[in-house]
Design a protein around this motif. Structure first.
Motif, mmCIF file in Angstrom:
data_model
loop_
_atom_site.group_PDB
_atom_site.id
_atom_site.type_symbol
_atom_site.label_atom_id
_atom_site.label_comp_id
_atom_site.label_asym_id
_atom_site.label_seq_id
_atom_site.Cartn_x
_atom_site.Cartn_y
_atom_site.Cartn_z
ATOM 1 N N SER A 1 5.762 16.747 1.702
ATOM 2 C CA SER A 1 4.776 16.772 2.790
ATOM 3 C C SER A 1 3.843 15.563 2.710
ATOM 4 O O SER A 1 3.488 14.963 3.742
ATOM 5 C CB SER A 1 3.970 18.068 2.752
ATOM 6 N N SER A 2 3.465 15.198 1.483
ATOM 7 C CA SER A 2 2.579 14.043 1.309
ATOM 8 C C SER A 2 3.280 12.755 1.729
ATOM 9 O O SER A 2 2.691 11.893 2.380
ATOM 10 C CB SER A 2 2.125 13.926 -0.154
ATOM 11 N N MET A 3 4.567 12.631 1.360
ATOM 12 C CA MET A 3 5.302 11.432 1.730
ATOM 13 C C MET A 3 5.527 11.366 3.242
ATOM 14 O O MET A 3 5.512 10.284 3.839
ATOM 15 C CB MET A 3 6.646 11.399 0.999
ATOM 16 N N SER B 1 0.836 -1.216 0.000
ATOM 17 C CA SER B 1 0.000 0.000 0.000
ATOM 18 C C SER B 1 0.863 1.254 0.000
ATOM 19 O O SER B 1 0.558 2.233 -0.703
ATOM 20 C CB SER B 1 -0.924 0.001 1.223
ATOM 21 N N PHE B 2 1.945 1.238 0.784
ATOM 22 C CA PHE B 2 2.830 2.402 0.821
ATOM 23 C C PHE B 2 3.504 2.625 -0.534
ATOM 24 O O PHE B 2 3.619 3.757 -1.005
ATOM 25 C CB PHE B 2 3.895 2.206 1.905
ATOM 26 N N ALA C 1 4.318 8.366 5.533
ATOM 27 C CA ALA C 1 5.305 7.623 6.317
ATOM 28 C C ALA C 1 4.914 7.580 7.789
ATOM 29 O O ALA C 1 5.118 6.557 8.466
ATOM 30 C CB ALA C 1 6.681 8.247 6.162
ATOM 31 N N GLN C 2 4.354 8.673 8.282
ATOM 32 C CA GLN C 2 3.946 8.716 9.685
ATOM 33 C C GLN C 2 2.879 7.664 9.997
ATOM 34 O O GLN C 2 2.792 7.171 11.116
ATOM 35 C CB GLN C 2 3.427 10.111 10.041
ATOM 36 N N PHE C 3 2.081 7.333 8.975
ATOM 37 C CA PHE C 3 1.055 6.310 9.175
ATOM 38 C C PHE C 3 1.597 4.896 8.913
ATOM 39 O O PHE C 3 1.384 3.986 9.703
ATOM 40 C CB PHE C 3 -0.139 6.573 8.247
ATOM 41 N N PHE C 4 2.321 4.732 7.808
ATOM 42 C CA PHE C 4 2.711 3.393 7.372
ATOM 43 C C PHE C 4 3.929 2.818 8.108
ATOM 44 O O PHE C 4 3.994 1.614 8.346
ATOM 45 C CB PHE C 4 2.981 3.370 5.860
ATOM 46 N N VAL C 5 4.885 3.651 8.449
ATOM 47 C CA VAL C 5 6.101 3.127 9.071
ATOM 48 C C VAL C 5 5.810 2.394 10.387
ATOM 49 O O VAL C 5 6.315 1.275 10.600
ATOM 50 C CB VAL C 5 7.143 4.250 9.275
#
Length: 331
Positions: free
Chosen positions: A145-147, A121-122, A151-155
């Motif tokens: 900013s989008s990445m 998904s990432f 990243a804050q959600f997926f990592v």
């Protein structure tokens, strides 16, 4: 030696034959039922089994259990008490795993699934954001900013999944007694020699909830949704008069392939039917000569007593694949 002579000399009067089930059904046409698909009883069950029953590794596992039994001089219920599992010509008693073991297995499975799902998904989101940046007229600040938000959600999800996955594999390799922890008492027992299915109280070691002839149970497939909403099936034996049910997950795990559990039901019937030889699967080969009906049938057919053990792993896997392709079409 005929089946009738076997019943008198070796098997108990309660040993199962299809005729007993047929007579019982005729005497009990109206009986209690449960939610699920009731499976039929075959008058003469085909020699079949699940994909797992035909695994090449079962040859070594079965021999290891037999070596332990001989070394420890175990007989009867002491076999399970000494090894926490029994699978031979007389009895099937699957391991009774601890609650911690079940949690660890589920956590490891979730870790593997969510690691690959979140990583994919990432990567897909990265491609979408890159496309908007390159072809949508957005500046580099939009991309960064989008990445960062992604990243804050997926990592954390990816890292947590990785810890569950690798942590489970570490325990499996380094501390198998924890990852495969087993209780000292069984869940249930199928006994070919006596024809009885025994269901034990899961809370009180070795206390019987019910012991009744195998032919008095009805078999059902019950479904429940998995984490993705797909139907997952379990095989259940239910006594319609005592109204007691037993999931057979410990020996035949839940699956989204109902045909595999139909094959499991056929395997159980064949295993318990003393008018027919044992199912011809790798794990039971070293025990076939100990069962009178099976020994007589093998002698008549001239079966190679090392049929499975003389095969290469590739040859066994070919048969396993053929059986699986047949099973997934069973209904």
């Amino acid at each position: 030696m005929s089946a009738k002579e076997n019943l008198g000399d070796y098997y108990a009067d309660t040993a199962y034959t299809p005729t007993k089930r047929q007579q019982w059904e005729e005497a009990n046409p109206e009986r209690d039922t449960i939610i699920g698909s009731r499976l039929s009883w075959s008058r003469r069950t085909q020699d079949n089994g699940t994909n797992e029953e035909y695994g090449h590794n079962n040859i070594a596992i079965s021999q290891n259990w037999e070596d332990q039994r001989i070394e420890k001089s175990l007989e009867g219920d002491d076999i399970f008490k000494g090894m926490k599992v029994r699978y031979d010509h007389q009895v099937i008693m699957p391991p009774h795993h601890t609650a911690l073991t079940r949690v660890l297995h589920v956590a490891t499975a979730f870790g593997i699934v969510f690691f690959f799902m979140s990583t994919a998904s990432f990567f897909l989101l990265f491609l979408i954001i890159s496309f908007h940046w390159l072809f949508g007229g957005n500046n580099v600040d939009y991309f960064l900013s989008s990445m960062l938000v992604s990243a804050q959600f997926f990592v954390p999800v990816v890292m947590t999944s990785l810890v569950l996955w690798k942590g489970g594999r570490y325990l499996e390799g380094k501390h198998p007694s924890i990852f495969y922890g087993m209780r000292k008492a069984p869940l249930w027992r199928l006994n070919r020699q006596t024809g009885l299915l025994t269901i034990y109280d899961p809370k009180t070691a070795w206390e019987k909830r019910l012991e009744a002839p195998f032919w008095e149970y009805d078999a059902f497939l019950q479904s429940s949704p998995d984490t993705q909403g797909s139907a997952t099936y379990s095989l259940i034996l239910y006594h319609p008069f005592q109204q007691i049910r037993q999931k057979l997950d410990a020996q035949f795990p839940p699956t989204n392939m109902p045909g595999e559990l139909v094959a499991a039901w056929q395997f159980i019937q064949r295993y318990m039917d003393v008018s027919q030889p044992l199912p011809d699967v790798p794990a039971l080969e070293i025990h076939r000569h100990k069962d009178p009906t099976t020994a007589a049938a093998d002698q008549r057919k001239g079966r190679n007593p090392r049929y499975w053990r003389d095969m290469s792993e590739a040859e066994v896997e070919k048969i396993q694949k053929e059986k699986y392709q047949k099973n997934i079409r069973l209904r």
